[in-house]
Write an enzyme that holds these catalytic residues in place. Structure first.
Site, PDB file in Angstrom:
ATOM      1  N   ASP A 346       0.844  -1.188   0.000  1.00  0.00           N
ATOM      2  CA  ASP A 346       0.000   0.000   0.000  1.00  0.00           C
ATOM      3  C   ASP A 346       0.885   1.247   0.000  1.00  0.00           C
ATOM      4  O   ASP A 346       1.861   1.334   0.749  1.00  0.00           O
ATOM      5  CB  ASP A 346      -0.883  -0.030   1.249  1.00  0.00           C
ATOM      6  CG  ASP A 346      -1.826   1.144   1.330  1.00  0.00           C
ATOM      7  OD1 ASP A 346      -2.736   1.230   0.490  1.00  0.00           O
ATOM      8  OD2 ASP A 346      -1.658   1.977   2.248  1.00  0.00           O
ATOM      9  N   GLU A 382       1.591  -0.416  -5.079  1.00  0.00           N
ATOM     10  CA  GLU A 382       0.654   0.657  -5.378  1.00  0.00           C
ATOM     11  C   GLU A 382       1.544   1.889  -5.574  1.00  0.00           C
ATOM     12  O   GLU A 382       2.046   2.457  -4.594  1.00  0.00           O
ATOM     13  CB  GLU A 382      -0.332   0.872  -4.234  1.00  0.00           C
ATOM     14  CG  GLU A 382      -1.347   1.959  -4.553  1.00  0.00           C
ATOM     15  CD  GLU A 382      -2.271   2.272  -3.384  1.00  0.00           C
ATOM     16  OE1 GLU A 382      -3.468   2.496  -3.628  1.00  0.00           O
ATOM     17  OE2 GLU A 382      -1.786   2.289  -2.238  1.00  0.00           O
TER      18      GLU A 382
END
Length: 699
Positions: A346, A382
């Site tokens: 993330d 990401e």
């Protein structure tokens, strides 16, 4: 003192039982003293407090003879409380062990969790003297078996197979065929019903949203909501207890093994960019109390405040050697001891950022690529955050795949009807070579998706023009504003058969585009059955029917279509190539590996601003070595116009004929022979794919 204590060893951080006692080791470069606190079996009473007897460098350690697994404990760190200098030590606050494998008890919202006097006029510069132990879960000396290495190999999967993004609870909570005791748990993910479903749509990897222990934000609890998604980690080695099944942590490990035995890899979505302690006004529950100035990036010249490249209040200082070590130790634990096969990072830009900015050759990216364990698993970034230079799509090393939001937005805009999106879609269909084709990267570098947990579901892209997030309690101001969605004629639910048919066709067009694209396809759990979140495009706090997959109202026709699509993709090598395609001529037949034509069979005029429909011929790469030569050919037609059309087919080699294998104008698929081999008729707003088949009737 109940236990005899000796110096122990600093080499292994955490609490480890060796059969005779337990060694404790914890990092803090700036503390003046670390106390180990032992608790009663129910966690309510502190029964012993022991100053760690030894410090080796920045690691405090001690060995307690006879201390058994299952013992509850925590730390208290002594030092100066000087927020203006970056230090927030407060020995009144019980702290989690960053390396604990197991957490006992629940967080109780309380002003005592804060290192300062909450509500006082001086804010975080004040000092909170109240003890927080009664409101803090306890770390657990775990069973040594949980640290045993698993001797299993990952099932075979290449980077182009289907990834399925799912929430550990939301996927199974409402599934009628999952045993009731397992619904909403890690173990439910590996129930026979779920495995059968995953295999039926050819899923080869499940990407689980955060399973690390996390904290519910105070502002959500005040609204009777919770942090459902879990992007608020506080324990990087411990499972979130609320999703444990009957067999606890052992059940999680068994789930991973059962999925792998079925041929499905397991990836974890990990959040190392920030923690649940938030900004200077947040609680002191772990890292802040152990060594705030080391674990977090602080603003130069103003160390009272935190660098906030994440938008979540703080930024973990992964460039520090011991913080980086914690991240790598955590990743290796989940691979070696829990059996997982990969990770999605993330806000990966944050983790790869040094003090001076993102660095392709920085500590984290260098360390993970040279690690003998982590370099062998799937790594997915990401590739963005809100920090300076934070958008890095295509900028990660060749060992990483990346979530491709450009694919998501371009595909949505194309089918929505936005002008001048066709050339961009052409790049996305071929694995986004314009962004990834460098340094020997492969087409699987691009993780293609139409929808993910963050944003509208596939069904809602076709049902809503605007977000409907009122249930989140933020005046509908949260979530994406640019959804590139199209409600097909009316907002939300309708009984209009024309609009319903248009929505179903649009969903099939999206899915066909995804499965016919080069790269790594990713499907959001529930999209295969047209799951809706009622227009909520930010369901992070909706641990209820909004956020759970609605199996009772499954669109079974769409599910069958996805099954067909995924099988069709797996059967055709031209659709799932390792190398980028650039229209080069192949030696074996002098044909190009990719060709773009209009409906008349002529080369496309890319500069035509009205261009919206086109044809794509895919052959196996001209760069493929001789042992990979393949004659698979797929001819794909994208017709965004609402008007039916006639399309000229490519020349058919001797002994072959064109067969229509896919048509989104049809809910069911049955490959059929084209009656005319020089052209074909297609419906408006559709995707059609044809393949070559041996003409046995004329041989």
């Amino acid at each position: 003192m109940k236990y005899k204590i000796s110096h122990g060893t600093p080499h292994r951080l955490g609490a480890f039982y060796d059969g005779e006692g337990t060694n404790f080791a914890v990092f803090s470069a700036n503390a003046s003293q670390i106390d180990l606190c032992l608790f009663s079996d129910d966690g309510t009473k502190e029964i012993d407090r022991i100053s760690m007897p030894e410090r080796t460098g920045p690691v405090w350690h001690g060995y307690l003879h006879g201390l058994q697994p299952g013992t509850l404990y925590g730390y208290r760190a002594h030092g100066i409380y000087a927020p203006e200098q970056g230090h927030r030590f407060n020995s009144n606050k019980l702290l989690l062990d960053p390396y604990t494998r197991e957490i006992f008890g629940k967080w109780t919202p309380s002003a005592t969790l804060f290192g300062y006097q909450k509500g006082a006029s001086g804010g975080d510069l004040t000092f909170g003297a109240a003890d927080s132990a009664a409101c803090v879960p306890k770390s657990v000396v775990s069973d040594p078996a949980l640290n045993d290495f698993l001797q299993t190999e990952a099932p075979v999967m290449d980077g182009r197979d289907l990834i399925y993004e799912a929430h550990a609870k939301g996927l199974t909570k409402l599934h009628p065929d999952v045993p009731e005791s397992l619904r909403g748990t890690y173990e439910g993910l590996a129930s026979d019903a779920m495995i059968d479903h995953l295999l039926s749509i050819n899923v080869r990897a499940v990407e689980l949203m955060p399973v690390h222990h996390f904290l519910d934000d105070e502002f959500l609890l005040d609204k009777n909501l919770v942090n459902y998604w879990g992007y608020n980690s506080i324990g990087f080695f411990a499972l979130e207890p609320r999703y444990l099944g009957p067999d606890g942590i052992v059940g999680f490990r068994a789930m991973v093994q059962k999925l792998k035995a079925a041929g499905i890899q397991v990836y974890l979505d990990v959040v190392f960019n920030h923690t649940a302690e938030g900004d200077q006004n947040g609680p002191t529950i772990c890292f802040r109390g152990l060594d705030n100035a080391t674990y977090y990036r602080l603003i130069a010249g103003q160390p009272r405040y935190y660098v906030n490249d994440t938008g979540c209040g703080n930024t973990v200082n992964v460039s520090h050697p011991y913080v980086l070590r914690m991240v790598l130790d955590s990743l290796r634990y989940w691979v070696l001891c829990m059996g997982v096969d990969g990770f999605r990072f993330d806000l990966a830009t944050t983790v790869a950022r040094e003090d001076y900015g993102f660095d392709l050759y920085g500590g984290f990216l260098d360390a993970i690529r040279q690690d003998p364990i982590l370099s062998t698993v799937r790594l997915i970034a990401e590739p963005w955050d809100i920090g300076p230079g934070g958008y890095r799509l295509g900028g990660f090393p060749p060992e990483f795949s990346e979530w491709n939001d450009s694919y998501r937005d371009t595909t949505r805009r194309y089918w929505k009807g936005d002008p001048q999106t066709t050339p961009d879609l052409a790049s996305r269909l071929l694995g986004s070579a314009d962004k990834f084709d460098r340094a020997g990267r492969r087409a699987w570098s691009s993780v293609n998706f139409i929808s993910a947990h963050d944003g509208f579901t596939l069904a809602d892209i076709t049902r809503y023009n605007n977000r409907h997030n009122d249930a989140n309690g933020e005046s509908n101001m949260d979530g994406h504003g640019a959804n590139y969605s199209d409600n097909c004629g009316t907002e939300g639910d309708t009984k209009d058969p024309v609009i319903l048919a248009r929505r179903k066709r649009r969903q099939r067009n999206f899915l066909a585009t995804l499965f016919l694209s080069q790269g790594s396809p990713m499907l959001l759990a529930g999209d295969e059955i047209a799951n809706s979140q009622k227009g909520n495009n930010n369901a992070y706090c909706q641990d209820n029917e909004i956020g759970w997959v609605d199996w009772a109202n499954a669109d079974n026709d769409l599910m069958e279509f996805v099954r067909y699509l995924s099988s069709f993709r797996r059967e055709h090598k031209a659709l799932r190539q390792d190398r980028f395609l650039h229209g080069a001529k192949r030696q074996q037949d002098d044909l190009r590996d990719v060709e773009w034509t209009d409906f008349g069979g002529f080369s496309l005029k890319w500069r035509d601003p009205s261009l919206s429909s086109f044809c794509l011929t895919l052959r196996c790469s001209a760069e493929a070595p001789s042992y990979e030569k393949d004659n698979d050919v797929v001819f794909i037609i994208f017709n965004r116009s609402n008007v039916a059309a006639s399309v000229v087919l490519p020349s058919c080699p001797d002994g072959f004929r064109w067969v229509r294998a896919l048509d989104t104008a049809q809910q069911t698929q049955h490959p059929s022979l084209e009656t005319q081999q020089d052209s074909t008729e297609i419906s408006g707003s559709s995707v059609v794919a044809l393949i070559l088949e041996a003409d046995t009737a004329n041989t």
